[in-house]
Motif scaffolding. Structure first.
Motif, PDB file in Angstrom:
ATOM      1  N   ARG A 235       0.843  -1.212   0.000  1.00 63.38           N
ATOM      2  CA  ARG A 235       0.000   0.000   0.000  1.00 63.38           C
ATOM      3  C   ARG A 235       0.871   1.252   0.000  1.00 63.38           C
ATOM      4  NH1 ARG A 235      -2.816  -3.011   3.904  1.00 63.38           N
ATOM      5  NH2 ARG A 235      -2.081  -1.656   5.599  1.00 63.38           N
ATOM      6  N   ILE A 236       1.945   1.238   0.790  1.00 64.27           N
ATOM      7  CA  ILE A 236       2.847   2.398   0.825  1.00 64.27           C
ATOM      8  C   ILE A 236       3.462   2.630  -0.549  1.00 64.27           C
ATOM      9  CG2 ILE A 236       5.033   3.245   1.742  1.00 64.27           C
ATOM     10  CD1 ILE A 236       4.363   1.824   4.365  1.00 64.27           C
ATOM     11  N   ARG A 237       3.910   1.555  -1.165  1.00 61.01           N
ATOM     12  CA  ARG A 237       4.571   1.690  -2.473  1.00 61.01           C
ATOM     13  C   ARG A 237       3.608   2.219  -3.532  1.00 61.01           C
ATOM     14  NH1 ARG A 237       9.259   0.049  -4.292  1.00 61.01           N
ATOM     15  NH2 ARG A 237       9.593  -0.184  -6.524  1.00 61.01           N
ATOM     16  N   PHE A 238       2.404   1.667  -3.553  1.00 58.45           N
ATOM     17  CA  PHE A 238       1.433   2.102  -4.554  1.00 58.45           C
ATOM     18  C   PHE A 238       1.074   3.577  -4.338  1.00 58.45           C
ATOM     19  CE2 PHE A 238      -0.224  -2.531  -4.679  1.00 58.45           C
ATOM     20  CZ  PHE A 238       0.869  -2.902  -5.436  1.00 58.45           C
ATOM     21  N   LEU A 239       0.976   3.990  -3.092  1.00 61.91           N
ATOM     22  CA  LEU A 239       0.667   5.394  -2.819  1.00 61.91           C
ATOM     23  C   LEU A 239       1.809   6.308  -3.259  1.00 61.91           C
ATOM     24  CD1 LEU A 239      -1.057   5.247   0.687  1.00 61.91           C
ATOM     25  CD2 LEU A 239      -2.094   6.003  -1.458  1.00 61.91           C
ATOM     26  N   PHE A 240       3.040   5.883  -3.029  1.00 69.19           N
ATOM     27  CA  PHE A 240       4.172   6.719  -3.448  1.00 69.19           C
ATOM     28  C   PHE A 240       4.174   6.889  -4.970  1.00 69.19           C
ATOM     29  CE2 PHE A 240       8.463   7.658  -4.762  1.00 69.19           C
ATOM     30  CZ  PHE A 240       8.903   8.567  -3.809  1.00 69.19           C
ATOM     31  N   ILE A 241       3.962   5.795  -5.690  1.00 67.58           N
ATOM     32  CA  ILE A 241       3.934   5.893  -7.159  1.00 67.58           C
ATOM     33  C   ILE A 241       2.736   6.728  -7.606  1.00 67.58           C
ATOM     34  CG2 ILE A 241       3.872   4.577  -9.313  1.00 67.58           C
ATOM     35  CD1 ILE A 241       5.047   2.206  -7.737  1.00 67.58           C
ATOM     36  N   LEU A 242       1.626   6.587  -6.898  1.00 67.69           N
ATOM     37  CA  LEU A 242       0.451   7.420  -7.192  1.00 67.69           C
ATOM     38  C   LEU A 242       0.807   8.892  -7.064  1.00 67.69           C
ATOM     39  CD1 LEU A 242      -2.582   7.829  -7.709  1.00 67.69           C
ATOM     40  CD2 LEU A 242      -2.961   7.476  -5.263  1.00 67.69           C
ATOM     41  N   MET A 265       2.489   6.839   7.110  1.00 67.67           N
ATOM     42  CA  MET A 265       2.484   5.376   7.211  1.00 67.67           C
ATOM     43  C   MET A 265       3.841   4.814   7.615  1.00 67.67           C
ATOM     44  SD  MET A 265       0.089   4.480   3.901  1.00 67.67           S
ATOM     45  CE  MET A 265      -0.050   2.719   4.233  1.00 67.67           C
ATOM     46  N   ASN A 266       4.784   5.699   7.967  1.00 67.58           N
ATOM     47  CA  ASN A 266       6.107   5.286   8.441  1.00 67.58           C
ATOM     48  C   ASN A 266       6.804   4.350   7.437  1.00 67.58           C
ATOM     49  OD1 ASN A 266       8.283   5.200  10.193  1.00 67.58           O
ATOM     50  ND2 ASN A 266       7.487   3.420  11.294  1.00 67.58           N
ATOM     51  N   PRO A 267       7.090   4.858   6.234  1.00 66.07           N
ATOM     52  CA  PRO A 267       7.734   4.020   5.209  1.00 66.07           C
ATOM     53  C   PRO A 267       9.211   3.825   5.509  1.00 66.07           C
ATOM     54  CG  PRO A 267       7.571   6.265   4.442  1.00 66.07           C
ATOM     55  CD  PRO A 267       6.887   6.238   5.783  1.00 66.07           C
ATOM     56  N   PRO A 268       9.913   2.999   4.727  1.00 64.03           N
ATOM     57  CA  PRO A 268      11.376   2.906   4.859  1.00 64.03           C
ATOM     58  C   PRO A 268      12.012   4.292   4.707  1.00 64.03           C
ATOM     59  CG  PRO A 268      10.556   1.173   3.432  1.00 64.03           C
ATOM     60  CD  PRO A 268       9.398   2.065   3.716  1.00 64.03           C
ATOM     61  N   TYR A 269      13.191   4.475   5.298  1.00 60.96           N
ATOM     62  CA  TYR A 269      13.768   5.814   5.397  1.00 60.96           C
ATOM     63  C   TYR A 269      13.905   6.497   4.037  1.00 60.96           C
ATOM     64  CZ  TYR A 269      16.778   9.711   6.520  1.00 60.96           C
ATOM     65  OH  TYR A 269      17.282  10.971   6.644  1.00 60.96           O
ATOM     66  N   GLU A 270      14.485   5.793   3.064  1.00 58.97           N
ATOM     67  CA  GLU A 270      14.744   6.435   1.776  1.00 58.97           C
ATOM     68  C   GLU A 270      13.451   6.844   1.088  1.00 58.97           C
ATOM     69  OE1 GLU A 270      17.567   5.882  -2.180  1.00 58.97           O
ATOM     70  OE2 GLU A 270      17.122   4.152  -0.906  1.00 58.97           O
ATOM     71  N   MET A 271      12.432   5.982   1.165  1.00 58.30           N
ATOM     72  CA  MET A 271      11.157   6.344   0.557  1.00 58.30           C
ATOM     73  C   MET A 271      10.524   7.513   1.296  1.00 58.30           C
ATOM     74  SD  MET A 271       7.805   4.004  -0.301  1.00 58.30           S
ATOM     75  CE  MET A 271       8.585   3.229  -1.729  1.00 58.30           C
ATOM     76  N   GLY A 272      10.603   7.504   2.621  1.00 58.80           N
ATOM     77  CA  GLY A 272      10.057   8.616   3.380  1.00 58.80           C
ATOM     78  C   GLY A 272      10.774   9.916   3.075  1.00 58.80           C
ATOM     79  N   PHE A 273      12.085   9.844   2.953  1.00 59.65           N
ATOM     80  CA  PHE A 273      12.867  11.039   2.612  1.00 59.65           C
ATOM     81  C   PHE A 273      12.431  11.592   1.260  1.00 59.65           C
ATOM     82  CE2 PHE A 273      16.411  12.947   0.337  1.00 59.65           C
ATOM     83  CZ  PHE A 273      16.859  13.905   1.237  1.00 59.65           C
ATOM     84  N   ASN A 274      12.315  10.715   0.269  1.00 58.13           N
ATOM     85  CA  ASN A 274      11.932  11.174  -1.066  1.00 58.13           C
ATOM     86  C   ASN A 274      10.484  11.626  -1.120  1.00 58.13           C
ATOM     87  OD1 ASN A 274      14.129  10.712  -3.323  1.00 58.13           O
ATOM     88  ND2 ASN A 274      14.366   9.056  -1.851  1.00 58.13           N
ATOM     89  N   ALA A 275       9.643  11.066  -0.267  1.00 51.22           N
ATOM     90  CA  ALA A 275       8.266  11.556  -0.189  1.00 51.22           C
ATOM     91  C   ALA A 275       8.251  12.998   0.310  1.00 51.22           C
ATOM     92  CB  ALA A 275       7.444  10.661   0.730  1.00 51.22           C
TER      93      ALA A 275
END
Length: 884
Positions: A235-242, A265-275
Motif C-alpha cells: 500500500r505504501i509503495r502504490f501510494l508513493f507511485i500514485l 504510514m512510516n515508510p522505509p527511510y529512503e522512501m520517506g525522505f523522497n516523499a
C-alpha cells in the motif's frame, strides 16, 4: 497385561487399516473419494504449502534487493534484475522441485493417460507456483508455458484467471505491451476473478499504464490497488507511485496529500525522505503546508545522516522558489544542488536539466546548450527522459555550432581588413590574455573554486563579457563545443599526457575541422616561447587573406544562417527567432542561394505568428517573381501535396529498385535511371536522393575529378535538402584527404539520413540495415578472460536486453585476437544504444580498462570486410566519424 496387549492390538489394527488406505490411494488412475482425498492432502501440505512458504521467503528477499531509482517513476513491482535474482535460485529451485514432485506423483489420469483436471484440487495451484518460481528466476518463456497450461487445462478453476494475470505480467517483463494489454482486458472481463486477488489485477494494470506513460489511467488503477492491497508495504509503495503520477500530471494538491499519507504510514527511510522531497516540490505558493514544508526541509538539511542527500534537499528548495516565482533563488539552490552532489549523478543531471530549461525559456540557447551538455554527461542512458534530453542537446549543439560559425567567420573577415601588423598585435594580446586567464583558473582550482556553468549568474555574465565573444579562439561557448566534440569522438579518456599517441612524442599540430574552426590539439611543446609562436602562426593562418578564401568564408556564413534558422523553426519551435534569422540572412545577403526558400519560410512563419501583412508580402514576391516554382505551386494549390501523393507509390517503387541496383553494384544502371526519373516523375521529391545516388555511382566508376564535380552539383542544386550536407561532407573529406572513394549513403528512406564526413575507403555507411556489436581482445594473456567475459556478457544481455533475443558468437580474428559478435540489431540506433550500455560496463568488463579491448558497432555490410582485412585500424577511423 491383557489391556496392554489389547491397546497394542488396536494400534496395529489402525496402522494396518491406514496402510491399506495408503496403498489403495496411491493409484493415479482411480478417481475415487479415498484416492482424491489422499492426493489432495499430499498435494496441499506436502507440496503447495511448503513450496508457497519458500516462494514467499524468496520473493521477500528479492524485493529487499530491488534497487529503486527515485529520480524517475518507481516500478510497481519489486522484482530486481536477473543478476540479483540469482540470490534466490535455491528457494525457487526448491519450489520447482516440490511442486514438480506433487504434479508428477499426485495428478490423476484417465484410462487414456490424460489428466483429469477437476479430480484433484491442488495440482493447478502447484502448477501456478511452478510458473511463478520460473518467473522470479527470469526464465520467462518457461514460466509462460506453465501459466498457459493452467489457463487452458483448468477451465473450471479460478486459478486459470490468476494464470492469465501472470501471463500478462510476463508479457510486461518482456516489454510485449500489446500482448499484455490484450491479456489484461481478458482478465478484467472474467466475472469470477477471485476478489482477494483484485488488488493484484489493479496493480498489474497500473504497471502496464506506467510503462506506456498513460498517467491518468495509471492513477486510476494505483488508487484502487492502494485501497485493496492486503500488505502494508504494498500500500505504501502504490501510494508513493500514485503521488509521482499525480505530480507528473501537475495535480500538485493531490500529490501533496498523497505524499503526506505515505509519510504518515512510516515508510522505509529512503522512501520517506523522497516523499518529503517530492511533497516540497508539490507545494503550491499560497497553499497549505508552507511552514511545514520549509521547516521539514530545514530539519532534513541539518540532519548529519542526510549528508549525501543534500543535493536533493537543495533541489526541493529550488522547487519551492520556482513555485514562488523567485527565479534567482531557484537558480541559486539548483547550483547548490550541483555543488553538493556526491554519489547521485542522476540528481546532478536533474539539477542541470532545470537550469537548462530556465536558460532555454529565456531564451539563452548558448547557456542552455552548456547545461544540456552537463545533463547528458551525468544522466544515465536508461533514464526515461534520456532520449528527449539528448535530442534537445543535439539540436542546441548544432544551433550553437552554426551561431559560432557566423561569429567566427565575421570576426575573421574583420581581421582580414586589418594590416598584418594590426593582426599580429591583436593575436599577441589574445595570447597574453589567455595566459592570464589560465593563471587565474589555476588559482581558482587550487582554492577548490572550480567554475560550473551557471553556478553564479554574475560570474557567468562577467565571463561572457571578458571571454571575448568577438574572438572565436577564446570564446567560452566555442571552447565548450570543442570539449563536447572531443568527448563525442573519443569518449571519456583517462587524464594523461599525449593520450592519443603511442610514441608519446611532444608535438604541436593545428588542424581545421569540418566547421573550419581552428582547433589546436592538446600537444606539449617543451619551449613555451616556441609554443606561443606556433599558436600565433596557426591563428594568423586561419584569417582569410585572399578573395577565394573570403568567398568560402561568406558561403559558410550563409549556410550557417539558413541552417540555424531551420533549427529554430523545426527543432526548437522558436518561430520568432527563426523569422529573425531568415530576415537577417536576406538583409545581409539579398541574392543568396537560399533566397527563395527563406522567403517561403517567412511566408509560413509570419502566418503562424499572426502577422498577415508580412506573410502576404512574401507570398506576393514568390507568386510574382517565382511563379513557375514548386513553392509558388504549393501556395496556389492547397491540395498540391495530396495530388502529389497519388504519384508517390510509383515513384517510391522506382526509387527502391534504383537503390537496390546501387547496392548490387549496378552503378551504370543507377546513373541511367536518374535521367529516367526526371522524365517519368518531373519535379518529384526524390530527385535530391536520385542525384546523390548518381554521384555515389560516379564515385564508384569514374575519376576523382568527376566524382567531386557531381558532388558539387548536388550541393549547388539541393541547397535546402539534407543530401546537400551529405555531399558536402564527402567533398570536405576528399579535399582534406587528397583522394579516396567515399562511402555509400543510405538514401533509401523517405527522410534522408544525416551523413557524417567519410573517412574510409573500404566501408559503406548504411545506418538502417542490420548491425552487430563486436568486441575484440587478446585471446591469451590479455586483460580479458574469454570464458568469463562470455558468461558475464550473457548475464548482461539477459538482464538488460532479455526481450531482444540477442545472439553471441566468438571467433578468432587472427592467430592472437578473439572477436565476440553480439547480434542482431535492426539498425545503427539500436546497435549504438546497446553499445553505450555495454561500453566500460563494470558488470561485464569489471576492472579492465577500455584500453584492454576494442568495441564497435558494425553493419552487416561491413562485417565481412573486417574479417577479410583482419585489422581494425581503418575501421577505427570509420567508426569514429560515423558512429561516435
Amino acid at each position: 497385561m491383557s489391556r496392554v496387549f489389547r491397546a497394542f492390538s488396536g494400534q496395529w489394527a489402525f496402522l494396518g487399516l491406514f496402510g491399506v488406505f495408503m496403498m489403495a490411494s496411491c493409484s493415479q488412475t482411480k478417481d475415487t473419494f479415498i484416492n482424491r482425498t489422499f492426493h489432495n492432502l499430499s498435494g496441499h501440505y506436502n507440496g503447495y504449502y511448503n513450496a508457497g512458504v519458500k516462494l514467499l521467503e524468496g520473493t521477500d528477499r528479492l524485493a529487499e534487493q530491488h534497487e529503486d531509482h527515485y529520480d524517475r517513476t518507481l516500478r510497481v513491482y519489486r522484482y530486481a534484475n536477473a543478476e540479483k535474482a540469482k540470490s534466490i535460485y535455491p528457494q525457487m529451485d526448491d519450489v520447482i522441485k516440490r511442486t514438480g514432485t506433487v504434479i508428477s506423483r499426485h495428478t490423476i489420469y484417465d484410462k487414456n493417460g490424460n489428466e483429469k483436471p477437476n479430480s484433484e484440487h491442488w495440482i493447478d495451484d502447484n502448477w501456478l507456483l511452478y510458473g511463478k518460481a520460473l518467473f522470479f528466476k527470469h526464465e520467462y518463456f518457461a514460466a509462460m508455458e506453465a501459466f498457459n497450461y493452467v489457463e487452458v487445462t483448468y477451465k473450471k478453476e479460478t486459478t486459470r484467471h490468476l494464470a492469465s494475470l501472470w501471463i500478462a505480467k510476463t508479457y510486461l517483463e518482456l516489454t510485449q505491451l500489446n500482448e499484455a494489454e490484450n491479456k489484461l482486458d481478458y482478465v478484467r472481463n472474467q466475472s469470477d476473478f477471485p476478489k482477494k486477488n483484485r488488488w493484484e489485477l489493479e496493480a498489474t494494470f497500473a504497471d502496464y499504464y506506467v510503462q506506456v506513460r498513460n498517467n491518468p489511467k495509471a492513477i486510476e488503477h494505483l488508487t484502487r490497488a492502494a485501497e485493496l492491497a492486503p500488505r502494508r508495504d504494498d500500500r505504501i509503495r502504490f501510494l508513493f507511485i500514485l503521488g509521482q503520477m499525480q505530480q507528473a500530471e501537475e495535480k500538485f494538491s493531490l500529490a501533496f496529500d498523497t505524499y503526506s499519507r505515505v509519510i504518515k504510514m512510516n515508510p522505509p527511510y529512503e522512501m520517506g525522505f523522497n516523499a518529503r522531497i517530492n511533497r516540497a516540490r508539490c507545494y503550491e505558493a499560497g497553499g497549505k503546508g508552507s511552514d511545514e514544508v520549509r521547516n521539514e526541509l530545514a530539519k532534513l538539511q541539518k540532519d548529519p545522516k542526510n549528508k549525501d542527500f543534500l543535493d536533493q534537499i537543495y533541489y526541493a528548495l529550488a522547487g519551492l522558489e520556482k513555485k514562488s516565482g523567485n527565479e534567482p533563488g531557484e537558480i541559486e539552490y539548483l547550483n547548490k544542488s550541483v555543488q553538493a552532489s556526491t554519489t547521485n549523478k542522476n540528481q546532478k543531471a536533474l539539477s542541470y536539466l532545470e537550469l537548462a530549461k530556465i536558460a532555454f525559456i529565456k531564451p539563452d540557447y548558448r547557456l542552455a546548450k552548456g547545461y544540456y551538455d552537463s545533463t547528458i554527461a551525468n544522466l544515465s542512458n536508461d533514464h526515461p527522459d534520456y532520449t528527449e534530453v539528448l535530442q534537445r542537446r543535439n539540436s542546441l549543439t548544432r544551433l550553437v555550432r552554426y551561431l559560432n560559425i557566423i561569429q567566427n567567420e565575421d570576426s575573421l573577415q574583420s581581421l582580414a581588413q586589418m594590416t598584418p601588423e594590426q593582426r599580429a598585435k591583436l593575436v599577441d594580446d589574445q595570447i597574453r590574455k589567455e595566459e592570464e586567464e589560465k593563471a587565474r583558473q589555476k588559482e581558482e582550482e587550487q582554492s577548490n573554486q572550480i567554475f560550473q556553468p551557471g553556478n553564479n549568474q554574475q560570474q557567468t555574465n562577467q565571463f561572457n563579457k571578458e571571454g571575448g565573444s568577438n574572438w572565436y579562439f577564446y570564446n567560452q561557448q566555442a571552447t565548450a563545443f570543442g570539449f563536447n566534440e572531443f568527448t563525442r569522438r573519443w569518449g571519456n579518456r583517462k587524464l594523461e599526457d599525449n593520450w592519443r599517441r603511442s610514441s608519446r612524442e611532444q608535438v604541436f599540430q593545428a588542424t581545421e575541422e569540418k566547421e573550419d574552426t581552428l582547433v589546436t590539439e592538446a600537444k606539449e611543446i617543451a619551449d613555451p616561447k616556441a609554443a606561443a609562436e606556433a599558436k600565433k602562426k596557426a591563428m594568423l593562418d586561419a584569417i582569410p587573406a585572399t578573395p577565394e578564401a573570403i568567398e568560402k568564408s561568406t558561403n559558410k556564413i550563409i549556410d550557417a544562417y539558413y541552417n540555424a534558422a531551420m533549427i529554430y523553426r523545426e527543432q526548437l519551435k522558436d518561430n520568432s527567432s527563426a523569422a529573425e534569422m531568415f530576415e537577417e540572412l536576406l538583409r545581409r545577403f539579398p541574392e543568396n542561394k537560399f533566397k527563395l526558400q527563406s522567403m517561403y519560410q517567412l511566408y509560413r512563419l509570419y502566418a503562424q505568428l499572426g502577422n498577415p501583412t508580412k506573410s502576404e508580402y512574401y507570398k506576393n514576391i514568390i507568386l510574382n517573381q517565382y511563379g513557375d516554382t514548386e513553392y509558388a505551386e504549393i501556395i496556389r494549390n492547397p491540395n498540391y501535396g495530396q495530388d502529389m501523393a497519388t504519384r508517390k507509390s510509383q515513384l517510391e517503387l522506382f526509387y527502391e529498385e534504383t537503390y537496390r541496383k546501387y547496392l548490387n553494384g549496378e552503378y551504370t544502371a543507377v546513373i541511367q535511371r536518374r535521367s529516367q526519373a526526371e522524365t517519368m516523375f518531373p519535379q518529384n521529391a526524390f530527385m535530391p536522393k536520385f542525384d546523390l545516388l548518381k554521384a555515389m555511382s560516379i564515385g564508384k566508376t569514374q575519376t576523382r575529378n568527376n566524382f567531386e564535380a557531381s558532388l558539387q552539383d548536388v550541393v549547388r542544386t539541393w541547397a535546402d535538402d539534407p543530401v546537400r550536407e551529405a555531399a558536402q561532407d564527402m567533398l570536405d573529406y576528399l579535399q582534406q584527404q587528397g583522394g579516396g572513394a567515399a562511402p555509400a549513403v543510405d538514401t533509401a528512406r523517405s527522410t534522408p539520413v544525416e551523413q557524417p564526413a567519410a573517412t574510409a575507403r573500404n566501408y559503406s555507411y548504411f545506418p538502417d540495415t542490420t548491425h552487430y556489436v563486436i568486441v575484440v581482445f587478446q585471446a591469451i594473456g590479455g586483460a580479458l578472460d574469454a570464458n568469463r567475459f562470455k558468461t558475464k556478457l550473457s548475464n548482461f544481455n539477459t538482464a538488460n536486453f532479455g526481450s531482444k533475443g540477442l545472439q553471441t558468437q566468438d571467433l578468432m580474428l587472427d592467430h592472437r585476437m578473439k572477436l565476440v559478435v553480439i547480434k542482431n540489431f535492426a539498425n545503427k540506433a539500436e546497435a549504438m544504444a546497446y553499445f553505450s550500455a555495454l561500453y566500460d560496463n563494470d558488470e561485464v568488463y569489471g576492472v579492465v580498462d577500455v584500453s584492454g579491448y576494442q568495441q564497435y558497432a558494425v553493419s552487416i555490410n561491413n562485417f565481412p570486410e573486417i574479417i577479410r582485412q583482419k585489422k581494425l585500424d581503418e575501421y577505427e577511423d570509420f567508426f569514429r566519424s560515423f558512429y561516435r
